[in-house]
Write an enzyme that holds these catalytic residues in place. Structure first.
Site, PDB file in Angstrom:
ATOM      1  N   ASP A 658      -4.084  10.357  38.341  1.00 31.15           N
ATOM      2  CA  ASP A 658      -3.138  11.446  38.581  1.00 31.15           C
ATOM      3  C   ASP A 658      -3.808  12.468  39.486  1.00 31.15           C
ATOM      4  O   ASP A 658      -5.028  12.448  39.715  1.00 31.15           O
ATOM      5  CB  ASP A 658      -2.640  12.068  37.285  1.00 31.15           C
ATOM      6  CG  ASP A 658      -3.683  12.936  36.589  1.00 31.15           C
ATOM      7  OD1 ASP A 658      -4.857  12.955  37.026  1.00 31.15           O
ATOM      8  OD2 ASP A 658      -3.327  13.581  35.596  1.00 31.15           O
ATOM      9  N   ASP A 701       3.137  12.829  38.894  1.00 31.05           N
ATOM     10  CA  ASP A 701       1.962  12.720  39.762  1.00 31.05           C
ATOM     11  C   ASP A 701       1.020  11.628  39.270  1.00 31.05           C
ATOM     12  O   ASP A 701      -0.151  11.596  39.664  1.00 31.05           O
ATOM     13  CB  ASP A 701       1.237  14.066  39.826  1.00 31.05           C
ATOM     14  CG  ASP A 701       0.665  14.467  38.465  1.00 31.05           C
ATOM     15  OD1 ASP A 701       1.271  14.083  37.440  1.00 31.05           O
ATOM     16  OD2 ASP A 701      -0.369  15.159  38.445  1.00 31.05           O
TER      17      ASP A 701
END
Length: 800
Positions: A658, A701
């Site tokens: 991420d 993300d």
């Protein structure tokens, strides 16, 4: 110039039958004799050919034995040389001179060293001098194979004679070739075949030998030795077959044009072909003589049988001639005169009695004809049609009541009016061409119109010619009023035009098939889509319109539909507008009782729908922002990869990523900046992995990478470091530049581990990387940590 044909009717039946029976006996006897002689001759020829082949086979076996005995003699001599370890030219020369048995079997025997030099020979080394045979085929093959052989024919360099060579290697104690013993046989000398060379076949037949290349090895004409069998340009088909592998007897023509019976047998020791030429005239002389004697006997027997048959038939047919005379007298008289004598109790007597009976029945038949004419009048008068008969001059000789009523005539007018006079001009003009055809002997049918009480009426007329022995003498006419039927047909045609206009504008191919799979209807869309005229498909089998290959594919589907099932399928078709996808449905057509009487076939263009479905499928499997595979697509691929891993034993690795501080970027710079970071992150991620690896956007993300076939933690760490390095350069947005790093959790699938477990371990490693300060990767702990296992390792953060 045409030859006159005799009129056989001038002769009586008695004469014709007698001559015919004699001719049949003659032809039958000759035919049977010819067939018997033919098969006898063929069997004799086959027997002679078989004996010829058996004889040449025995000779071939004898030649094989001669070669085998010479090879055995040479092998024994070679073994003796090896066992005594003779060396030196003088000792070898003395040795070869001492073996008189070799002199009796061969024209010469020589010792050749490994360099191809002749060091000793039976004729004396001084007579030959220094000769090298290293280039000879028999030398090279014997050295290469270390085994003896029989060479192909060649010309001796010293004597110029045609020879063959037998070889036998002499090995030293190390197994290498020390010498070659070569024994030569001169083909022009008859000691090669001994008494077999004098074997004759008839007076001028002979024996010859060729090899499989067509080179003559032995022949009575010694000048042809070592020449090709077709050297003079004349081919012998029988010899060509033998060279190609044929064994047996066959007929052929030699170079001098002599027809001969040939026999061929292959010699096993040399693979040569031993042939024998036996002139056909001599071989089959006895069979020809027997055939001539047999023909003479057959002709004599035929003449004797024909004479006896002729006399017997003449005697048996005498009563028939007398009956014929009586019939001629009876025909000339107005009244029948019965036979005077009692008929004999045989076939001719039965025929006489039958004639009497027929003459009596004739009068009764004439009465019945008159009765039949009355019956025919009653039937035709009650038919709902006009029935008439006209002669060749179109004069009416018969008309039923309907015909007379239509023409306004009576029975008194029969025989006095013509067809033109009895019909209106407009109607006669329509029928005149058909009348001409009927008078030429052709049955015709036509339809026409007439004035029906001021309105248009329709009729159907059939004309049937009356054909007798002397030609067409008239014609029958039968006419029906079909006005009501025509009006119904016109109404039906109007309905069909409306239906055709409707179906031709439906955006689909519509077809109707009958139970025989023939096209009974198709709409105009065939012309617009495929360029096929609908009329060209009518009444044709569906196989002809689809093509054999497409029909075989659809045959089971058609069978299911004819059985009552609604069948649908999709296909790709090349239309005038390009390649399209069609959805075809077979709908059974049922009658009032529910039985299938045909099929309706509907084909819709579903190309656009299919394209939209494919687009939706892509959207369902691809992240719209980054263009990477989405979570659904990744999980499907990951399960397949783990299944492959279990089969191959090569592990898979999961990288869970991420973006560090992404929430701050999104909150401070806005969602547009966050989306730009995600797009650039996805692009760099895709470029930093191999083509065989699969990167995907998992959620928000969060990104994942699946590696297949990794070789341990070290290789997975290299990929993770490469991804971190790809993110180090600044991210250039439209309004500013910023740094965006990533944290990575790395987990390698263990044996029998499932996907959720692998995700959990990678997520735990990602959490550990975040906790350690971000911008780094961490390796996941194994599921079970045994005491003797190595501690799990982690990657130190990069310097960035």
């Amino acid at each position: 110039m045409r030859l006159p044909i005799p009129d056989l009717t001038r002769f009586s039946l008695r004469s014709r039958l007698s001559a015919g029976v004699v001719a049949i006996v003659f032809l039958t006897t000759i035919g049977i004799s010819a067939a018997a002689l033919y098969f006898m001759k063929r069997n004799m020829q086959a027997t002679i050919a078989e004996e010829h082949f058996e004889r040449i086979s025995a000779i071939a076996d004898a030649v094989d034995q001669k070669f085998l005995s010479r090879r055995t003699l040479l092998k024994t001599f070679g073994d003796s040389v090896e066992s005594h370890n003779f060396t030196g030219a003088e000792r070898l020369q003395d040795l070869v001179m001492q073996h008189k048995s070799l002199k009796e079997a061969f024209d010469n025997v020589a010792f050749i060293d490994a360099q191809g030099e002749i060091v000793a020979n039976m004729n004396g080394a001084q007579q030959i001098g220094k000769i090298n045979v290293k280039d000879r085929d028999y030398f090279q093959k014997t050295v290469a194979g270390k085994a003896g052989m029989i060479s192909q024919p060649f010309k001796n360099r010293i004597s110029g004679l045609a020879q063959v060579a037998m070889t036998e290697p002499v090995l030293d104690r190390e197994g290498k070739i020390a010498y070659l013993i070569v024994a030569f046989i001169t083909l022009s000398e008859h000691n090669f075949l001994g008494e077999l060379a004098n074997v004759k076949f008839g007076k001028s037949g002979y024996m010859f030998i060729v090899n499989t290349s067509g080179i003559i090895v032995d022949h009575p004409d010694r000048s042809r030795l070592l020449q090709h069998i077709d050297a003079d340009g004349i081919r012998n088909a029988a010899a060509d077959r033998a060279i190609a592998g044929f064994e047996g007897a066959a007929e052929g023509v030699n170079r001098r044009g002599v027809h001969a019976l040939y026999a061929f047998k292959h010699i096993r020791q040399t693979n040569w072909v031993l042939g024998a030429m036996y002139p056909r005239q001599e071989a089959f002389a006895k069979a020809e003589q027997i055939e001539r004697f047999a023909w003479a006997g057959a002709l004599l027997l035929t003449l004797l049988a024909g004479g006896l048959t002729f006399m017997n038939v003449r005697s048996q047919l005498a009563p028939l001639s007398r009956l014929r005379e009586h019939m001629q007298v009876s025909r000339a008289n107005s009244a029948y005169t019965p036979l005077e004598d009692e008929p004999a109790r045989d076939e001719v007597g039965d025929l006489s009695q039958t004639f009497d009976t027929l003459m009596r029945e004739r009068r009764a038949a004439q009465e019945r004809v008159k009765s039949s004419e009355r019956f025919l009048r009653d039937v035709t008068d009650n038919l709902p049609a006009v029935v008439a008969y006209f002669d060749s001059n179109q004069r009416c000789l018969f008309a039923n009541k309907a015909g007379l009523r239509m023409q306004g005539r009576t029975q008194a007018d029969i025989g006095r009016m013509t067809m033109r006079e009895s019909l209106p001009d407009a109607v006669y003009r329509q029928l005149a061409p058909q009348v001409a055809k009927a008078l030429q002997g052709t049955p015709t049918r036509t339809e026409g119109t007439y004035d029906r009480k001021g309105k248009e009426g329709f009729f159907e007329c059939h004309l049937l010619p009356d054909v007798r022995d002397d030609g067409v003498v008239g014609y029958y006419v039968m006419t029906f009023d079909i006005t009501e039927r025509k009006h119904a047909e016109m109404r039906s045609a109007d309905s069909e035009r409306r239906l055709r206009g409707l179906t031709d504008n439906v955006p689909a191919l519509l077809t109707e098939l009958d139970l025989d799979e023939r096209v009974v209807f198709c709409n105009g869309r065939y012309l617009a889509w495929l360029g096929i005229e609908p009329a060209s498909m009518m009444n044709r089998h569906i196989r002809e319109t689809l093509g054999e290959a497409h029909y075989e594919v659809r045959k089971p589907l058609l069978a299911r539909a004819f059985a009552g099932e609604v069948v649908s399928f999709e296909q790709t078709a090349q239309l005038l507008i390009g390649e399209r996808t069609l959805q075809t449905t077979y709908l059974p057509h049922r009658d009032a009782e529910g039985s299938v009487v045909g099929l309706y076939v509907l084909s819709h263009d579903v190309t656009d729908l299919k394209q939209k479905q494919r687009q939706l499928d892509v959207l369902a499997r691809e992240d719209a922002l980054t263009g990477l595979p989405n979570r659904r697509s990744f999980e499907e691929h990951a399960r397949e990869a783990m299944a492959r891993s279990r089969r191959s034993g090569k592990p898979v690795c999961l990288l869970f990523l991420d973006i560090d501080y992404f929430k701050s970027i999104n909150d401070s710079l806005g969602h547009a900046a966050g989306d730009a970071v995600l797009r650039e992150f996805g692009r760099r991620l895709k470029e930093s992995v191999r083509e065989t690896d699969m990167p995907a956007r998992y959620a928000g993300d969060e990104f994942v990478i699946l590696l297949e076939g990794v070789n341990g933690l070290a290789e997975a760490g290299i990929v993770a470091e490469k991804v971190l390095a790809a993110m180090r350069p600044a991210f250039h947005l439209s309004s500013r530049t910023l740094q965006a790093t990533a944290s990575i959790g790395v987990a390698i699938a263990e044996e029998d581990e499932d996907l959720p477990s692998l995700f959990m371990r990678a997520d735990a490693a990602l959490y550990a990387a975040k906790k350690e300060g971000k911008n780094r990767f961490m390796m996941a702990e194994p599921r079970t940590r045994a005491s003797d296992s190595a501690p799990w390792s982690r990657q130190e953060p990069s310097s960035a």
